[in-house]
Design a protein around this motif. Structure first.
Motif, mmCIF file in Angstrom:
data_model
loop_
_atom_site.group_PDB
_atom_site.id
_atom_site.type_symbol
_atom_site.label_atom_id
_atom_site.label_comp_id
_atom_site.label_asym_id
_atom_site.label_seq_id
_atom_site.Cartn_x
_atom_site.Cartn_y
_atom_site.Cartn_z
ATOM 1 N N SER A 1 1.882 5.278 9.206
ATOM 2 C CA SER A 1 0.472 5.495 9.529
ATOM 3 C C SER A 1 0.091 5.015 10.923
ATOM 4 O O SER A 1 -1.042 5.198 11.340
ATOM 5 N N LYS A 2 1.014 4.405 11.623
ATOM 6 C CA LYS A 2 0.640 3.855 12.930
ATOM 7 C C LYS A 2 1.401 4.625 14.014
ATOM 8 O O LYS A 2 0.994 5.728 14.331
ATOM 9 N N ASP B 1 4.671 -10.656 8.690
ATOM 10 C CA ASP B 1 4.546 -9.545 9.645
ATOM 11 C C ASP B 1 5.563 -9.828 10.754
ATOM 12 O O ASP B 1 5.828 -11.005 11.042
ATOM 13 N N SER C 1 -2.571 -6.951 2.856
ATOM 14 C CA SER C 1 -1.765 -6.305 1.810
ATOM 15 C C SER C 1 -0.625 -7.222 1.362
ATOM 16 O O SER C 1 -0.238 -7.211 0.184
ATOM 17 N N ALA D 1 4.881 -2.975 10.433
ATOM 18 C CA ALA D 1 3.844 -1.947 10.637
ATOM 19 C C ALA D 1 3.508 -1.720 12.115
ATOM 20 O O ALA D 1 3.366 -0.583 12.560
ATOM 21 N N HIS D 2 3.370 -2.820 12.874
ATOM 22 C CA HIS D 2 2.936 -2.676 14.267
ATOM 23 C C HIS D 2 4.101 -2.779 15.255
ATOM 24 O O HIS D 2 3.891 -2.856 16.467
ATOM 25 N N ASN E 1 3.256 -3.028 0.132
ATOM 26 C CA ASN E 1 3.263 -4.490 0.064
ATOM 27 C C ASN E 1 2.782 -5.023 -1.276
ATOM 28 O O ASN E 1 3.324 -6.015 -1.787
ATOM 29 N N ASP F 1 7.273 -7.150 7.528
ATOM 30 C CA ASP F 1 6.384 -6.001 7.643
ATOM 31 C C ASP F 1 6.370 -5.604 9.117
ATOM 32 O O ASP F 1 5.841 -6.322 9.963
ATOM 33 N N THR G 1 1.242 4.287 0.990
ATOM 34 C CA THR G 1 0.598 3.604 2.121
ATOM 35 C C THR G 1 1.308 2.268 2.316
ATOM 36 O O THR G 1 2.022 1.795 1.417
ATOM 37 N N GLY G 2 1.051 1.650 3.459
ATOM 38 C CA GLY G 2 1.582 0.311 3.687
ATOM 39 C C GLY G 2 0.988 -0.668 2.691
ATOM 40 O O GLY G 2 1.661 -1.583 2.214
ATOM 41 N N PHE G 3 -0.286 -0.467 2.377
ATOM 42 C CA PHE G 3 -0.945 -1.373 1.425
ATOM 43 C C PHE G 3 -0.268 -1.272 0.059
ATOM 44 O O PHE G 3 0.015 -2.289 -0.597
ATOM 45 N N GLY H 1 1.595 6.888 5.016
ATOM 46 C CA GLY H 1 2.696 6.549 4.124
ATOM 47 C C GLY H 1 3.406 5.313 4.634
ATOM 48 O O GLY H 1 3.018 4.732 5.660
ATOM 49 N N MET I 1 9.862 -3.464 5.789
ATOM 50 C CA MET I 1 8.855 -2.471 5.425
ATOM 51 C C MET I 1 8.276 -1.894 6.722
ATOM 52 O O MET I 1 8.051 -2.627 7.690
ATOM 53 N N THR J 1 5.456 1.288 8.348
ATOM 54 C CA THR J 1 4.419 2.262 7.961
ATOM 55 C C THR J 1 4.622 3.571 8.719
ATOM 56 O O THR J 1 5.164 3.582 9.828
HETATM 57 C C1 PLP Z 1 0.699 -5.485 9.078
HETATM 58 C C2 PLP Z 1 0.173 -4.375 8.228
HETATM 59 N N1 PLP Z 1 0.789 -4.117 7.064
HETATM 60 C C3 PLP Z 1 0.361 -3.130 6.257
HETATM 61 C C4 PLP Z 1 -0.719 -2.354 6.595
HETATM 62 C C5 PLP Z 1 -1.187 -1.288 5.656
HETATM 63 O O1 PLP Z 1 -0.679 -0.059 6.070
HETATM 64 P P1 PLP Z 1 -1.415 1.298 5.679
HETATM 65 O O2 PLP Z 1 -2.559 1.457 6.623
HETATM 66 O O3 PLP Z 1 -0.346 2.329 5.841
HETATM 67 O O4 PLP Z 1 -1.869 1.139 4.272
HETATM 68 C C6 PLP Z 1 -1.357 -2.557 7.804
HETATM 69 C C7 PLP Z 1 -2.471 -1.657 8.198
HETATM 70 O O5 PLP Z 1 -3.493 -1.870 8.568
HETATM 71 C C8 PLP Z 1 -0.920 -3.612 8.644
HETATM 72 O O6 PLP Z 1 -1.563 -3.878 9.777
#
Ligand code: PLP
Length: 401
Positions: free
Chosen positions: A251-252, A189, A149, A220-221, A126, A218, A121-123, A258, A247, A249
Motif C-alpha cells: 500500500s505504500k 518497525d 497495528s 512498511a516504510h 500485523n 515491519d 492490508t498491513g493492519f 495489501g 512483513m 505492505t
Molecule cells: C508501520 C506500518 N505498519 C503497518 C501499516 C498498515 O498498513 P496498511 O495501510 O496496508 O493497512 C502501516 C500503515 O499505515 C504502517 O505505517
C-alpha cells in the motif's frame, strides 16, 4: 463519512449511542484531536486536487509515485477483465486465484525468501500474525513507537506484552533476561512510520539470536525505499535471512493495497491455518494482485526511479537543515515536530494556504506533546515541489520555538 441528503428527516436511531458519541466528540474537539475526512478529486500523485484546488502532496506514502502509474493501471485493468471485481470468499474457501499465487511467487523471489503469504492490508497482517505465533504463557517485546497495528496484534495475542523504550537495545536485553516465558518474540518497525528513523536491526538480530527469541519486522516504510533492490532495511543491512518474519505492505511504495509476510514455509503454513484476518476475510481482489506484481517488477527493475526518490530525500533534508530543523536523510519520512495539536493544525493550515498538502499528525498516532507535520517525499516530486515546500517552511513562524 457521508450524511444522507435527507439526514434532517431520517430517524437518528435509539439515541443512546448518539449521546455517547456527542460527548466523546466534544472531548476530542476540546483537545484539538477531532479528525475529519477530505476527499481528493484526482488520482494520487505529487499534485492532487482537493476542494477545487491543486496542491503539492506531501502526505502520501506513495513513495515511488506508482499509485496512478499507467503500468499498474494496465495490469489491474487486464486482471479486472479476467477475474471481475470481487473474489467472493476468503482464499481458503473459493477466493484464491492464480493472480494471488503469482504475486506470492513474485514476492518470494523479490524477498529471496522460502515462502510468502499475502494479507489484505498491513493492519490485517500485523493483527493476524502476532496472535497466530504467540499466546498465553509467551511474551512479546514491542518497541514503544511501533505502528498501531503491531500494538493491536500484541494485545490480541494474549501474550505478555513488554514495551521497551524506542530503539533501546540494552533495555530490551534486560527485559528479555528478566521476563520468564515459553516463547519470546521481538517485534519492531524497521523504518518508524511517524519519525522516519531506523530500528537498530543488526543489534536486534544478534540479541534475539543470543537469547533464543524470534524477530518479526515491519518493513512498511522501507520496502521500495531501502536496499539495493528496494527490498527494505533487512536487505540493505544483509540481514534478511536472519529475521524470522519480514512483513511488507503493498500500500505504500508499491502503490496499491495489501501486505505480505516473507518467512519460512512452516511459519507461512501455520499463518494460513491460524491467522484470523487471513482465514475469516474475503481475499484481496485479483486486480490488486496483478497491479502489485507489476509494481514489484518496477521496484526491483527501475533503479533510477528509486535514485530519484533518494535525490529528493537528500535535497529536502539538506534544505531542512539549512533552515535549522534537525533532519537526516534516512527514509522518505520527515517529521517537523511542533508540540501541541493546535500548533500542528495551525502549521498544516499555513502550508495549505500556500499550496502544500501536509497533514497534522496528532495523538494517539504520535505521543502526547509531539504533534507534528509529517512530510513524505516521493520520486514523483520535482525539485520545484521540494523547494516550494522548503520556502513555505521558512515562513512558518514559531516552528522552531
Ligand atoms: C508501520 C506500518 N505498519 C503497518 C501499516 C498498515 O498498513 P496498511 O495501510 O496496508 O493497512 C502501516 C500503515 O499505515 C504502517 O505505517
Amino acid at each position: 463519512m457521508s450524511l444522507s441528503p435527507e439526514s434532517d428527516s431520517l430517524p437518528a436511531g435509539a439515541g443512546t449511542a448518539t449521546a455517547w458519541a456527542q460527548e466523546d466528540l466534544e472531548t476530542l474537539a476540546a483537545r484539538g484531536l477531532r479528525r475529519s475526512l477530505e476527499p481528493l478529486e484526482s488520482a494520487q500523485g505529487a499534485l492532487v486536487r482537493v476542494g477545487g484546488e491543486v496542491l503539492i502532496n506531501f502526505s502520501s506514502n506513495d513513495y515511488l509515485g506508482l499509485a496512478a502509474s499507467p503500468t499498474l493501471r494496465a495490469a489491474a485493468a487486464a486482471a479486472l477483465e479476467q477475474y471481475g471485481v470481487g473474489t467472493g470468499a476468503s482464499r481458503l474457501v473459493v477466493g484464491d486465484t492464480v493472480a494471488h499465487r503469482r504475486l506470492e511467487a513474485r514476492l518470494a523471489a523479490f524477498e529471496r525468501s522460502e515462502a510468502v503469504l499475502l494479507f489484505n492490508t498491513g493492519f490485517a497482517a500485523n493483527t493476524g500474525i502476532l496472535p497466530a505465533l504467540v499466546g498465553s504463557g509467551d511474551a512479546v517485546f514491542s518497541d514503544a513507537l511501533n505502528h498501531a497495528s503491531l500494538v493491536d496484534g500484541c494485545r490480541l495475542s494474549r501474550a505478555r506484552v513488554v514495551v521497551y523504550p524506542h530503539a533501546e537495545v540494552e533495555a530490551l536485553a534486560r527485559a528479555l533476561e528478566e521476563t520468564p516465558a515459553r516463547r519470546k518474540l521481538v517485534v519492531t518497525d524497521t523504518v518508524f512510520s511517524m519519525d522516519g528513523d531506523h530500528a537498530p536491526l543488526a543489534e536486534l538480530v544478534s540479541l534475539c539470536r543470543e537469547r533464543g527469541a524470534a524477530l518479526m519486522v515491519d518493513e512498511a516504510h522501507a520496502t521500495g525505499v531501502l536496499g539495493p533492490r528496494g527490498a527494505g532495511l533487512c536487505e540493505e543491512l544483509g540481514l534478511s535471512e536472519q529475521v524470522d518474519l519480514r512483513m511488507g505492505t503493498l500500500s505504500k511504495a508499491f502503490g496499491g493495497m495489501g501486505a505480505y509476510v516473507a518467512t519460512s514455509r512452516p511459519v507461512a503454513e501455520l499463518l494460513l491455518n491460524r491467522a484470523r484476518p487471513f482465514i475469516f476475510s474475503t481475499s484481496l481482489p485479483a486486480a490488486l494482485c496483478a497491479a502489485a506484481e507489476a509494481a514489484v517488477d518496477v521496484v526491483e527493475g527501475d533503479e533510477p526511479l528509486r535514485e530519484r526518490l533518494w535525490r529528493n530525500i537528500r535535497r529536502f533534508s539538506a534544505g531542512l537543515r539549512a533552515l535549522g530543523f534537525p533532519a537526516e536523510a534516512r527514509s522518505a519520512i520527515f517529521p517537523v515536530i511542533l508540540g501541541e495539536p493546535a500548533r500542528a493544525l495551525d502549521a498544516a493550515r499555513h502550508c495549505r494556504e500556500r499550496g502544500l498538502l501536509v497533514k497534522a499528525i496528532r495523538p494517539p498516532t504520535v505521543p502526547e506533546g509531539t504533534s507534528r507535520l509529517r512530510f513524505c517525499l516521493s520520486a514523483a516530486h520535482t525539485e520545484g515541489h521540494i523547494d516550494a515546500a522548503l520556502e513555505v517552511l521558512r515562513g512558518l513562524r514559531g516552528v522552531r520555538g
